[in-house]
Design a protein around this motif. Structure first.
Motif, mmCIF file in Angstrom:
data_model
loop_
_atom_site.group_PDB
_atom_site.id
_atom_site.type_symbol
_atom_site.label_atom_id
_atom_site.label_comp_id
_atom_site.label_asym_id
_atom_site.label_seq_id
_atom_site.Cartn_x
_atom_site.Cartn_y
_atom_site.Cartn_z
ATOM 1 N N VAL A 212 0.835 -1.209 0.000
ATOM 2 C CA VAL A 212 0.000 0.000 0.000
ATOM 3 C C VAL A 212 0.871 1.262 0.000
ATOM 4 N N LYS A 213 1.983 1.199 0.748
ATOM 5 C CA LYS A 213 2.926 2.328 0.799
ATOM 6 C C LYS A 213 3.534 2.582 -0.598
ATOM 7 N N GLU A 245 -6.813 -5.363 -3.019
ATOM 8 C CA GLU A 245 -8.231 -5.088 -3.227
ATOM 9 C C GLU A 245 -8.461 -3.619 -3.543
ATOM 10 N N GLU A 246 -9.688 -3.338 -3.947
ATOM 11 C CA GLU A 246 -10.004 -1.975 -4.390
ATOM 12 C C GLU A 246 -9.681 -0.942 -3.305
ATOM 13 N N HIS A 247 -9.969 -1.273 -2.042
ATOM 14 C CA HIS A 247 -9.720 -0.291 -0.969
ATOM 15 C C HIS A 247 -8.226 -0.083 -0.691
ATOM 16 N N ASP A 248 -7.370 -0.927 -1.295
ATOM 17 C CA ASP A 248 -5.920 -0.724 -1.165
ATOM 18 C C ASP A 248 -5.405 0.284 -2.195
ATOM 19 N N LEU A 249 -6.310 0.761 -3.046
ATOM 20 C CA LEU A 249 -5.913 1.633 -4.162
ATOM 21 C C LEU A 249 -6.634 2.986 -4.107
ATOM 22 N N GLY A 251 -7.513 6.836 -4.379
ATOM 23 C CA GLY A 251 -6.993 7.886 -5.253
ATOM 24 C C GLY A 251 -6.785 7.434 -6.686
ATOM 25 N N PHE A 252 -7.031 6.157 -6.947
ATOM 26 C CA PHE A 252 -6.952 5.653 -8.319
ATOM 27 C C PHE A 252 -8.365 5.421 -8.841
ATOM 28 N N GLU A 253 -8.490 5.458 -10.148
ATOM 29 C CA GLU A 253 -9.751 5.094 -10.792
ATOM 30 C C GLU A 253 -9.607 3.629 -11.212
ATOM 31 N N LEU A 254 -10.460 2.771 -10.668
ATOM 32 C CA LEU A 254 -10.386 1.340 -10.988
ATOM 33 C C LEU A 254 -11.018 1.067 -12.345
ATOM 34 N N LEU A 255 -10.264 0.453 -13.246
ATOM 35 C CA LEU A 255 -10.784 0.171 -14.588
ATOM 36 C C LEU A 255 -11.173 -1.293 -14.756
ATOM 37 N N THR A 256 -10.324 -2.191 -14.287
ATOM 38 C CA THR A 256 -10.585 -3.630 -14.470
ATOM 39 C C THR A 256 -9.962 -4.439 -13.343
ATOM 40 N N ILE A 257 -10.698 -5.472 -12.916
ATOM 41 C CA ILE A 257 -10.086 -6.536 -12.105
ATOM 42 C C ILE A 257 -10.438 -7.831 -12.806
ATOM 43 N N PHE A 258 -9.431 -8.588 -13.180
ATOM 44 C CA PHE A 258 -9.689 -9.848 -13.884
ATOM 45 C C PHE A 258 -9.074 -11.010 -13.105
ATOM 46 N N HIS A 259 -9.895 -12.034 -12.818
ATOM 47 C CA HIS A 259 -9.413 -13.231 -12.114
ATOM 48 C C HIS A 259 -9.375 -14.408 -13.089
ATOM 49 N N PRO A 260 -8.190 -14.965 -13.339
ATOM 50 C CA PRO A 260 -8.098 -16.069 -14.305
ATOM 51 C C PRO A 260 -8.627 -17.377 -13.714
ATOM 52 N N VAL A 271 -5.612 0.207 -13.018
ATOM 53 C CA VAL A 271 -6.136 1.474 -12.492
ATOM 54 C C VAL A 271 -5.506 2.634 -13.251
ATOM 55 N N ARG A 272 -6.120 3.803 -13.072
ATOM 56 C CA ARG A 272 -5.585 5.005 -13.728
ATOM 57 C C ARG A 272 -5.532 6.132 -12.708
ATOM 58 N N LYS A 273 -4.523 6.968 -12.822
ATOM 59 C CA LYS A 273 -4.481 8.155 -11.976
ATOM 60 C C LYS A 273 -5.410 9.197 -12.609
#
Length: 276
Positions: A212-213, A245-249, A251-260, A271-273
Protein backbone atom coordinates in the motif's frame (compact mmCIF):
# COMPACT_ATOMS: atom_id res chain seq x y z
CA UNK A 1 -19.58 -26.64 -13.32
CA UNK A 2 -16.21 -28.10 -12.36
CA UNK A 3 -16.23 -30.07 -9.15
CA UNK A 4 -14.56 -28.14 -6.36
CA UNK A 5 -12.11 -29.49 -3.82
CA UNK A 6 -13.50 -28.95 -0.29
CA UNK A 7 -11.78 -25.99 1.41
CA UNK A 8 -10.79 -27.93 4.55
CA UNK A 9 -9.09 -30.62 2.47
CA UNK A 10 -7.31 -28.08 0.28
CA UNK A 11 -6.03 -26.13 3.30
CA UNK A 12 -4.88 -29.34 5.02
CA UNK A 13 -2.89 -30.28 1.89
CA UNK A 14 -1.40 -26.78 1.62
CA UNK A 15 -0.39 -26.85 5.31
CA UNK A 16 1.34 -30.21 4.78
CA UNK A 17 3.28 -28.80 1.82
CA UNK A 18 4.18 -25.68 3.82
CA UNK A 19 5.56 -27.91 6.59
CA UNK A 20 7.68 -29.84 4.05
CA UNK A 21 8.91 -26.65 2.33
CA UNK A 22 9.77 -25.03 5.69
CA UNK A 23 12.07 -27.96 6.52
CA UNK A 24 14.14 -27.63 3.34
CA UNK A 25 17.80 -26.67 3.81
CA UNK A 26 17.68 -24.53 0.68
CA UNK A 27 15.05 -23.16 -1.70
CA UNK A 28 17.42 -23.34 -4.66
CA UNK A 29 16.04 -25.39 -7.56
CA UNK A 30 16.45 -29.14 -6.99
CA UNK A 31 14.34 -32.21 -7.64
CA UNK A 32 12.76 -31.99 -4.19
CA UNK A 33 12.19 -28.20 -4.23
CA UNK A 34 10.71 -28.30 -7.75
CA UNK A 35 8.43 -31.20 -6.89
CA UNK A 36 7.04 -29.51 -3.74
CA UNK A 37 6.39 -26.20 -5.47
CA UNK A 38 4.85 -27.91 -8.52
CA UNK A 39 2.43 -29.73 -6.20
CA UNK A 40 1.66 -26.46 -4.43
CA UNK A 41 0.90 -24.57 -7.66
CA UNK A 42 -1.32 -27.42 -8.89
CA UNK A 43 -3.25 -27.42 -5.61
CA UNK A 44 -3.70 -23.66 -5.57
CA UNK A 45 -5.05 -23.53 -9.12
CA UNK A 46 -7.72 -26.21 -8.52
CA UNK A 47 -11.31 -24.95 -8.52
CA UNK A 48 -12.21 -24.18 -4.90
CA UNK A 49 -14.28 -21.76 -2.85
CA UNK A 50 -11.46 -20.83 -0.45
CA UNK A 51 -11.64 -17.23 0.74
CA UNK A 52 -8.42 -16.11 2.43
CA UNK A 53 -10.33 -13.50 4.44
CA UNK A 54 -12.12 -16.26 6.36
CA UNK A 55 -9.09 -18.27 7.44
CA UNK A 56 -8.34 -19.02 11.09
CA UNK A 57 -5.39 -17.15 12.60
CA UNK A 58 -2.88 -20.01 12.35
CA UNK A 59 -3.71 -20.52 8.67
CA UNK A 60 -3.24 -16.78 8.03
CA UNK A 61 0.21 -16.95 9.66
CA UNK A 62 1.08 -20.01 7.55
CA UNK A 63 -0.14 -18.22 4.40
CA UNK A 64 2.14 -15.22 5.03
CA UNK A 65 5.07 -17.56 5.58
CA UNK A 66 4.21 -19.51 2.42
CA UNK A 67 4.00 -16.37 0.23
CA UNK A 68 7.46 -15.46 1.53
CA UNK A 69 8.88 -18.90 0.79
CA UNK A 70 7.31 -18.88 -2.68
CA UNK A 71 8.79 -15.45 -3.41
CA UNK A 72 12.26 -16.54 -2.37
CA UNK A 73 12.04 -19.80 -4.32
CA UNK A 74 10.75 -18.00 -7.40
CA UNK A 75 13.65 -15.53 -7.21
CA UNK A 76 16.18 -18.37 -6.97
CA UNK A 77 14.55 -20.30 -9.83
CA UNK A 78 14.59 -17.21 -12.04
CA UNK A 79 18.19 -16.43 -11.14
CA UNK A 80 19.35 -19.97 -11.93
CA UNK A 81 17.61 -20.10 -15.31
CA UNK A 82 18.53 -16.53 -16.26
CA UNK A 83 22.19 -17.22 -15.45
CA UNK A 84 22.04 -20.43 -17.49
CA UNK A 85 20.40 -18.62 -20.42
CA UNK A 86 22.98 -15.83 -20.28
CA UNK A 87 25.67 -18.41 -21.00
CA UNK A 88 24.01 -19.66 -24.20
CA UNK A 89 24.83 -18.06 -27.55
CA UNK A 90 21.21 -16.99 -28.16
CA UNK A 91 19.41 -16.47 -24.83
CA UNK A 92 16.37 -14.84 -26.45
CA UNK A 93 15.76 -17.96 -28.56
CA UNK A 94 15.81 -20.22 -25.49
CA UNK A 95 13.44 -18.42 -23.14
CA UNK A 96 11.02 -21.34 -23.30
CA UNK A 97 13.52 -23.41 -21.28
CA UNK A 98 12.18 -21.55 -18.24
CA UNK A 99 9.53 -23.83 -16.67
CA UNK A 100 6.89 -21.10 -16.32
CA UNK A 101 7.54 -19.37 -19.64
CA UNK A 102 4.12 -20.42 -20.98
CA UNK A 103 2.41 -18.80 -17.98
CA UNK A 104 4.19 -15.51 -18.63
CA UNK A 105 3.12 -15.55 -22.28
CA UNK A 106 -0.52 -16.16 -21.27
CA UNK A 107 -0.33 -13.46 -18.59
CA UNK A 108 1.23 -10.92 -21.01
CA UNK A 109 -1.46 -11.71 -23.62
CA UNK A 110 -4.13 -11.16 -21.00
CA UNK A 111 -2.57 -7.94 -19.67
CA UNK A 112 -2.11 -6.60 -23.18
CA UNK A 113 -5.78 -7.26 -23.99
CA UNK A 114 -6.88 -5.52 -20.76
CA UNK A 115 -4.66 -2.52 -21.63
CA UNK A 116 -5.95 -2.41 -25.22
CA UNK A 117 -9.56 -2.54 -24.02
CA UNK A 118 -8.84 0.57 -21.92
CA UNK A 119 -7.24 2.40 -24.84
CA UNK A 120 -3.58 1.71 -24.03
CA UNK A 121 -2.10 0.72 -27.39
CA UNK A 122 1.64 1.02 -28.15
CA UNK A 123 2.47 3.34 -25.25
CA UNK A 124 5.59 5.41 -25.73
CA UNK A 125 7.27 4.60 -22.42
CA UNK A 126 6.60 1.87 -19.88
CA UNK A 127 8.15 1.09 -16.49
CA UNK A 128 8.26 -2.35 -14.93
CA UNK A 129 8.91 -2.36 -11.19
CA UNK A 130 10.41 -5.54 -9.76
CA UNK A 131 11.58 -7.00 -13.07
CA UNK A 132 13.96 -9.54 -11.51
CA UNK A 133 16.68 -11.61 -13.21
CA UNK A 134 14.20 -13.02 -15.74
CA UNK A 135 12.18 -10.02 -17.01
CA UNK A 136 9.74 -12.11 -19.01
CA UNK A 137 6.74 -9.78 -18.91
CA UNK A 138 8.82 -6.92 -20.32
CA UNK A 139 10.41 -9.18 -22.92
CA UNK A 140 7.13 -10.76 -24.06
CA UNK A 141 5.35 -7.38 -24.09
CA UNK A 142 8.19 -5.71 -26.01
CA UNK A 143 8.57 -8.46 -28.61
CA UNK A 144 4.92 -9.58 -29.08
CA UNK A 145 2.71 -6.61 -28.22
CA UNK A 146 4.51 -3.27 -27.86
CA UNK A 147 7.12 -3.41 -30.60
CA UNK A 148 8.02 0.29 -30.50
CA UNK A 149 7.68 0.97 -26.75
CA UNK A 150 10.64 1.88 -24.54
CA UNK A 151 10.86 -0.19 -21.33
CA UNK A 152 12.62 0.86 -18.12
CA UNK A 153 12.96 -2.05 -15.70
CA UNK A 154 13.60 -1.25 -12.06
CA UNK A 155 14.84 -3.78 -9.55
CA UNK A 156 16.42 -3.35 -6.14
CA UNK A 157 18.86 -6.22 -6.81
CA UNK A 158 21.94 -5.37 -8.86
CA UNK A 159 22.74 -9.02 -9.61
CA UNK A 160 19.23 -9.54 -11.01
CA UNK A 161 19.66 -6.58 -13.36
CA UNK A 162 23.09 -7.73 -14.46
CA UNK A 163 21.76 -11.17 -15.45
CA UNK A 164 18.64 -9.70 -17.12
CA UNK A 165 20.79 -7.26 -19.11
CA UNK A 166 22.87 -10.13 -20.45
CA UNK A 167 19.75 -11.90 -21.81
CA UNK A 168 18.42 -8.78 -23.56
CA UNK A 169 21.88 -7.84 -24.92
CA UNK A 170 21.64 -10.80 -27.30
CA UNK A 171 18.94 -8.91 -29.26
CA UNK A 172 20.32 -5.63 -30.61
CA UNK A 173 16.92 -4.13 -31.47
CA UNK A 174 15.44 -4.95 -28.07
CA UNK A 175 18.53 -3.78 -26.18
CA UNK A 176 18.06 -0.28 -27.63
CA UNK A 177 14.67 0.13 -25.98
CA UNK A 178 15.01 -1.92 -22.83
CA UNK A 179 17.01 -0.58 -19.88
CA UNK A 180 17.65 -1.97 -16.38
CA UNK A 181 18.20 0.16 -13.30
CA UNK A 182 19.09 -0.81 -9.76
CA UNK A 183 16.84 1.39 -7.66
CA UNK A 184 14.56 1.21 -4.67
CA UNK A 185 11.30 2.43 -6.23
CA UNK A 186 10.50 4.42 -3.07
CA UNK A 187 13.46 6.64 -3.99
CA UNK A 188 12.34 7.16 -7.61
CA UNK A 189 10.13 10.24 -7.74
CA UNK A 190 9.78 12.70 -10.64
CA UNK A 191 11.00 10.03 -13.07
CA UNK A 192 7.72 8.16 -12.57
CA UNK A 193 5.89 10.94 -14.44
CA UNK A 194 7.66 9.90 -17.68
CA UNK A 195 5.63 6.72 -18.10
CA UNK A 196 2.34 6.14 -19.89
CA UNK A 197 1.96 2.85 -18.11
CA UNK A 198 3.62 1.26 -15.05
CA UNK A 199 3.64 -2.45 -14.19
CA UNK A 200 4.12 -3.53 -10.59
CA UNK A 201 5.32 -7.10 -10.08
CA UNK A 202 3.29 -9.29 -7.72
CA UNK A 203 6.16 -9.75 -5.26
CA UNK A 204 7.02 -6.07 -4.83
CA UNK A 205 5.71 -5.30 -1.36
CA UNK A 206 5.33 -8.77 0.12
CA UNK A 207 2.98 -7.69 2.88
CA UNK A 208 -0.08 -5.46 2.63
CA UNK A 209 1.43 -2.44 4.46
CA UNK A 210 4.51 -2.33 2.20
CA UNK A 211 2.42 -2.79 -0.94
CA UNK A 212 0.00 0.00 0.00
CA UNK A 213 2.93 2.33 0.80
CA UNK A 214 4.53 1.61 -2.60
CA UNK A 215 1.21 2.13 -4.41
CA UNK A 216 0.73 5.49 -2.66
CA UNK A 217 4.25 6.56 -3.66
CA UNK A 218 3.71 5.59 -7.30
CA UNK A 219 0.33 7.37 -7.37
CA UNK A 220 1.86 10.54 -5.98
CA UNK A 221 4.56 10.80 -8.66
CA UNK A 222 3.04 9.19 -11.78
CA UNK A 223 1.45 11.53 -14.29
CA UNK A 224 -2.28 12.19 -14.37
CA UNK A 225 -4.11 10.00 -16.86
CA UNK A 226 -1.40 7.31 -16.90
CA UNK A 227 -2.10 3.67 -16.10
CA UNK A 228 -0.87 1.31 -13.39
CA UNK A 229 -1.18 -2.43 -13.81
CA UNK A 230 -0.82 -4.44 -10.61
CA UNK A 231 -1.10 -8.13 -9.90
CA UNK A 232 -3.16 -9.78 -7.23
CA UNK A 233 -4.53 -13.23 -6.41
CA UNK A 234 -7.91 -14.72 -5.61
CA UNK A 235 -9.09 -17.85 -3.83
CA UNK A 236 -6.44 -20.51 -3.22
CA UNK A 237 -4.02 -18.64 -5.50
CA UNK A 238 -3.72 -16.20 -2.58
CA UNK A 239 -1.55 -18.81 -0.81
CA UNK A 240 1.08 -18.06 -3.48
CA UNK A 241 0.84 -14.29 -3.92
CA UNK A 242 -0.34 -11.23 -1.96
CA UNK A 243 -3.93 -10.06 -2.47
CA UNK A 244 -4.74 -6.53 -3.51
CA UNK A 245 -8.23 -5.09 -3.23
CA UNK A 246 -10.00 -1.98 -4.39
CA UNK A 247 -9.72 -0.29 -0.97
CA UNK A 248 -5.92 -0.72 -1.16
CA UNK A 249 -5.91 1.63 -4.16
CA UNK A 250 -7.29 4.95 -2.88
CA UNK A 251 -6.99 7.89 -5.25
CA UNK A 252 -6.95 5.65 -8.32
CA UNK A 253 -9.75 5.09 -10.79
CA UNK A 254 -10.39 1.34 -10.99
CA UNK A 255 -10.78 0.17 -14.59
CA UNK A 256 -10.58 -3.63 -14.47
CA UNK A 257 -10.09 -6.54 -12.11
CA UNK A 258 -9.69 -9.85 -13.88
CA UNK A 259 -9.41 -13.23 -12.11
CA UNK A 260 -8.10 -16.07 -14.30
CA UNK A 261 -9.40 -19.64 -14.11
CA UNK A 262 -6.74 -21.32 -16.26
CA UNK A 263 -3.08 -21.99 -15.39
CA UNK A 264 -2.40 -18.25 -15.01
CA UNK A 265 -1.97 -17.59 -11.30
CA UNK A 266 -2.12 -13.83 -10.92
CA UNK A 267 -5.23 -11.69 -11.07
CA UNK A 268 -4.78 -8.46 -13.03
CA UNK A 269 -5.86 -5.07 -11.69
CA UNK A 270 -5.75 -2.02 -13.96
CA UNK A 271 -6.14 1.47 -12.49
CA UNK A 272 -5.58 5.01 -13.73
CA UNK A 273 -4.48 8.15 -11.98
CA UNK A 274 -7.40 10.52 -12.50
CA UNK A 275 -7.01 13.79 -14.39
CA UNK A 276 -8.24 16.52 -12.08
Amino acid sequence: MESQIPSELLIAHIMQLHASISKLDSLRPSKQVNSLFTQLVKLCTLPSSVDVHDLPEEVQVMRESLINLCGRAEGLLELEFATLLGKTSQPMKNLNLFPYYGNYVLLANLENKILNDSGVVHPNKVAFIGSGPMPLTSIVMATHHMQSTHFDNFDIDDKANEVARRIVASDAELEKRMKFETRDIMKVRERLAEYDCIFLAALVGMNKEDKVKILGHIRKYMKEGSFLLVRSAKGARAFLYPVLEEHDLPGFELLTIFHPNNEVINSVVLVRKPIF
